[in-house]
Design an enzyme around this catalytic site. Structure first.
Site, mmCIF file in Angstrom:
data_model
loop_
_atom_site.group_PDB
_atom_site.id
_atom_site.type_symbol
_atom_site.label_atom_id
_atom_site.label_comp_id
_atom_site.label_asym_id
_atom_site.label_seq_id
_atom_site.Cartn_x
_atom_site.Cartn_y
_atom_site.Cartn_z
ATOM 1 N N SER A 654 0.815 -1.219 0.000
ATOM 2 C CA SER A 654 0.000 0.000 0.000
ATOM 3 C C SER A 654 0.845 1.264 0.000
ATOM 4 O O SER A 654 0.317 2.362 -0.219
ATOM 5 C CB SER A 654 -0.939 0.013 1.216
ATOM 6 O OG SER A 654 -0.203 0.089 2.417
ATOM 7 N N LYS A 697 -6.386 5.607 7.956
ATOM 8 C CA LYS A 697 -5.183 6.316 7.503
ATOM 9 C C LYS A 697 -5.432 7.821 7.404
ATOM 10 O O LYS A 697 -4.618 8.632 7.855
ATOM 11 C CB LYS A 697 -4.737 5.760 6.157
ATOM 12 C CG LYS A 697 -4.197 4.337 6.228
ATOM 13 C CD LYS A 697 -3.829 3.793 4.863
ATOM 14 C CE LYS A 697 -3.233 2.395 4.973
ATOM 15 N NZ LYS A 697 -2.883 1.827 3.663
#
Length: 799
Positions: A654, A697
């Site tokens: 990611s 996030k």
């Protein structure tokens, strides 16, 4: 190619239930089954109705999905329409006591048979003593005893008379009966015998021999007479016992339900009772009884006529639905109990105990697959029972054997059961791959989903499910806004604005905790703020590590910039999971470049902190650079990339786009805005791909920026494919609405690098080059410069 930040409406999808026209959950109807699980429930219905062997069911699904309750409810409903199974009992096999006989009885017949047999044994103990201690039996026995005693006496009297005729006497000695000459009515002394004339002595010796032959014949007849006496007494006992037992047994048989097997066993029991009638007349307390009983063992000898109930369903007339939470071997297939006695382990058929298969026979058995597999021998025992269609009680001792345990082999009981195993998908796939019998025995898989579609219809059903759970848990009613907040939270749980969680357990937890909050505030109806407070409290209970992580950044122990611009440095984002709570954490990623031989140094991989997925991302990054810049020249670059202040393992791809941005910045010399954090993976074509944990996030970086003070230049870049996953908290949405924080959704590296640097990425023109001053032009020029320098260096080395 400027990309505008996402609007506030794109960051959170609200729920509007005004069309339902309800004030509280009291106004909503219950749902009859789980919503969003049509496929799994259809599989359960199919498996439950299939009568062929092997169509047992394996139910998969996450914990809290409601699969146990849904499956049990359906099976219990179906069981009410199925016939109640027959009863089963174990009784003594009078031909082989070590192999107890299994008898099938009509429903309710087992308890009736046990009651009748116990009453019959009790009656016989009383009546047998009365009969065999009565005058009739005593006179008959005395007559028989006198008859045989007279016969013995007559034989001996005849021998005595013959001896007397021959001047001999019959006398009893320590060695037995003997013949001797007679003198004055007494046995002749040896001294007197020696003085007799020889003719007289010879006559007496011949007479003694003749009488001894008569005595031998008489003594030979005595055991025969004794045998006849014992046979006559047995016949006498049998005659009295048979009359007594026949009357008791006739009363027992009257109205007793059962088939030919029961009738045959009762006939065998009658014969055994007649033969062992002394068991019923034995005195219970006599001198020495205690020692004799201890020597004989602790088992009552009359237990041979007991009835051991194995299956005796006291239900409402439906088939059984049995749940076994602790499926050990004994609790699954039954066990044979033992008692310690004088150093040995003794048992009898009354100590046979039923297992879950016995109780579920004719119905359904629900088991946890993981618990079943960890118990020794259980999985194999279950498979044997399903293949053989019978239950054979066995124990682990059979494979070991011991001289100190007495055991038996009960007759198997026919089995007709539908087994339902519960487990996760990984366990299902492991069994399917490793055990060939699994697919043959469990042909039906019912897979309960974790998520469901989110649309107007599903939100309506979801609201009704909230009302159902609220009523079943006896909670305060929830108003419409509270239900809407619960629905929105369930979308956040699955991190998808277009989906809802199907895990009823999570929903129930939120409702219970919101009810707790409302109760503390004396709210009779739970409101949206009660739900919000419950969610915040739930997170607060687990956020210690998150707070410590944030403190390390704010105190600059962990270096994270949230303003300014730096070349070759970018803020990446990761997610940490602590129990049921996850949170985002920013991480500084840096890249350095110089002339080299095309080597990319992934420092995490070099020190063996990188996982395979992270290494894959680095190789993709190399492929992108090789295909995008100076394709007619060898790559003359040495680059090093690292997650700064990372002291644990790194895995996942990611951050691969983040690493590429840092590398492009280092190549182009353009600084990256430190107020922007980045997440997303990348492919070799430069497309930014979706990642997980996007909400955590974004919120993790926002919390750092908010703590330091929002500048209006800060934000997060996410993959465009993750835009539908955004369900951000209200603080983030408020900051975005005020223009103090931004969320960009990018689809390519070109879009992202332009946001980060403020410089256009640039596309190749007809001349094959990038426009002047663009990121790609600067990066390519740097790579070309490295290649030319390497070429010059190589020539200098040759010279």
């Amino acid at each position: 190619m400027a990309i505008d930040p996402l609007a506030v409406a794109a960051l959170y999808r609200r729920t509007d239930l005004k069309a339902l026209k309800f004030k509280t959950t009291r106004d909503l109807e219950d749902v009859e089954t789980l919503i969003g699980q049509e496929r799994a429930l259809e599989a359960v219905r199919f498996g439950a109705r299939m009568r062929a062997r092997g169509y047992n069911i394996f139910v998969t699904g996450s914990k809290g999905s409601g699969k146990h309750r849904a499956v049990r409810s359906y099976l219990e409903e179906r069981a009410r329409n199925l016939p109640q199974p027959d009863d089963w009992v174990y009784v003594t096999d009078f031909q082989d006591a070590e192999r107890p006989k299994a008898l099938r009885l009509p429903t309710g017949g087992a308890r009736d048979l046990r009651r009748r047999m116990a009453r019959m044994v009790g009656n016989l103990k009383d009546s047998a003593r009365t009969v065999f201690e009565g005058d009739d039996y005593r006179q008959a026995r005395e007559t028989a005893e006198k008859e045989f005693a007279d016969r013995g006496e007559a034989l001996m009297k005849g021998v005595a008379e013959e001896a007397e005729k021959r001047d001999l006497v019959l006398m009893r000695t320590a060695q037995g009966m003997a013949i001797a000459p007679r003198h004055e009515g007494q046995p002749m002394p040896q001294e007197h015998f020696d003085t007799l004339p020889e003719v007289v002595r010879e006559r007496l010796v011949a007479a003694i021999k003749e009488v001894q032959e008569m005595l031998g014949a008489a003594m030979h007849s005595m055991p025969l007479i004794e045998r006849e006496r014992q046979a006559a007494l047995r016949a006498l006992n049998d005659r009295f016992a048979k009359g007594l037992i026949e009357s008791e047994l006739a009363e027992l048989r009257d109205g007793l339900a059962g088939g030919k097997e029961l009738s045959a066993w009762l006939t065998a029991a009658e014969a055994d009772m007649v033969e062992n009638i002394k068991l019923f007349v034995a005195e219970e307390s006599q001198p020495g009884d205690k020692a004799q009983k201890e020597q004989a063992g602790p088992v009552d000898p009359l237990n041979r006529y007991a009835v051991n109930l194995m299956v005796d369903e006291e239900t409402d007339g439906s088939a059984p639905v049995v749940i076994e939470d602790h499926p050990t071997l004994g609790r699954l297939v039954g066990r044979i109990g033992h008692r310690a006695h004088m150093g040995a382990m003794l048992t009898d058929f009354t100590m046979i105990q039923a297992g879950a298969l016995h109780r579920a026979n004719g119905g359904y058995l629900l088991l946890d697959a993981q618990k079943l597999l960890v118990q020794p021998h259980c999985w194999d025992a279950l498979k044997r029972a399903l293949y053989a269609d019978c239950i054979a009680i066995e124990g682990p001792w059979e494979s070991v054997g011991t001289a100190f345990a007495v055991t038996m082999q009960p007759a198997p009981i026919p089995l007709s059961v539908k087994v339902v195993l519960f487990g996760d998908l990984n366990l299902y796939m492991s069994l399917a791959a490793m055990d060939p019998d699994f697919g043959d025995l469990f042909k039906v898989a019912a897979d309960f989903d974790d998520i469901m579609e989110r649309d107007a219809d599903s939100e309506t059903l979801f609201a009704r499910m909230v009302a159902t759970v609220q009523r079943r848990a006896d909670l305060r009613p929830f108003d419409r806004q509270a239900v809407e907040r619960v629905v929105e939270h369930c979308a956040r749980v699955v991190a998808d604005a277009e989906r809802l969680t199907a895990r009823v357990g999570i929903i129930a937890d939120v409702l219970r905790e919101a009810d707790y909050m409302g109760r503390d505030k004396n709210h009779k109806v739970i409101r949206a703020d009660d739900v919000e407070d419950a969610l915040k409290a739930q997170r607060h209970r687990f956020d210690r590590i998150e707070q410590r992580s944030r403190e390390q950044i704010l105190r600059e122990t962990m270096l994270i910039d949230t303003d300014g611009a730096v070349v070759g440095q970018v803020n990446g984002l990761s997610v940490l999971q602590i129990g049921a709570i996850s949170f985002g954490k920013p991480t500084r990623i840096t890249a350095r470049v110089r002339m080299g031989q095309g080597k990319f140094v992934d420092i995490e991989r070099e020190v063996e902190l990188a996982g395979p997925l992270h290494s894959k991302g680095m190789l993709i990054l190399q492929g992108y650079l090789a295909a995008s810049y100076a394709t007619d020249l060898p790559i003359s670059l040495q680059a090093s990339i690292v997650f700064e202040q990372s002291y644990g393992g790194v895995d996942g791809d990611s951050a691969s786009s983040t690493e590429l941005y840092a590398l492009l910045s280092a190549l182009s010399g353009l600084p990256i805005k430190q107020g922007i954090a980045v997440t997303g993976s990348v492919n070799q074509m430069g497309q930014v791909q979706a990642i997980g944990g996007v909400n955590e996030k974004v919120e993790g970086f926002f919390d750092i920026c908010a703590a330091r003070g929002l500048t209006g230049e800060q934000g997060v870049m996410v993959p465009v494919a993750n835009a539908r996953n955004l369900m951000l908290k209200s603080e983030v949405r408020d900051a975005v609405a005020a223009g103090r924080f931004h969320i960009w959704a990018v689809s390519s590296i070109a879009e992202g690098i332009e946001i980060l640097t403020g410089v256009a990425a640039g596309e190749r023109g007809d001349d094959g080059g990038f426009p002047e001053g663009t990121v790609n032009r600067l990066a390519e020029e740097r790579l070309i410069a490295f290649a030319e320098a390497r070429r010059r260096f190589g020539r200098a080395g040759e010279d």
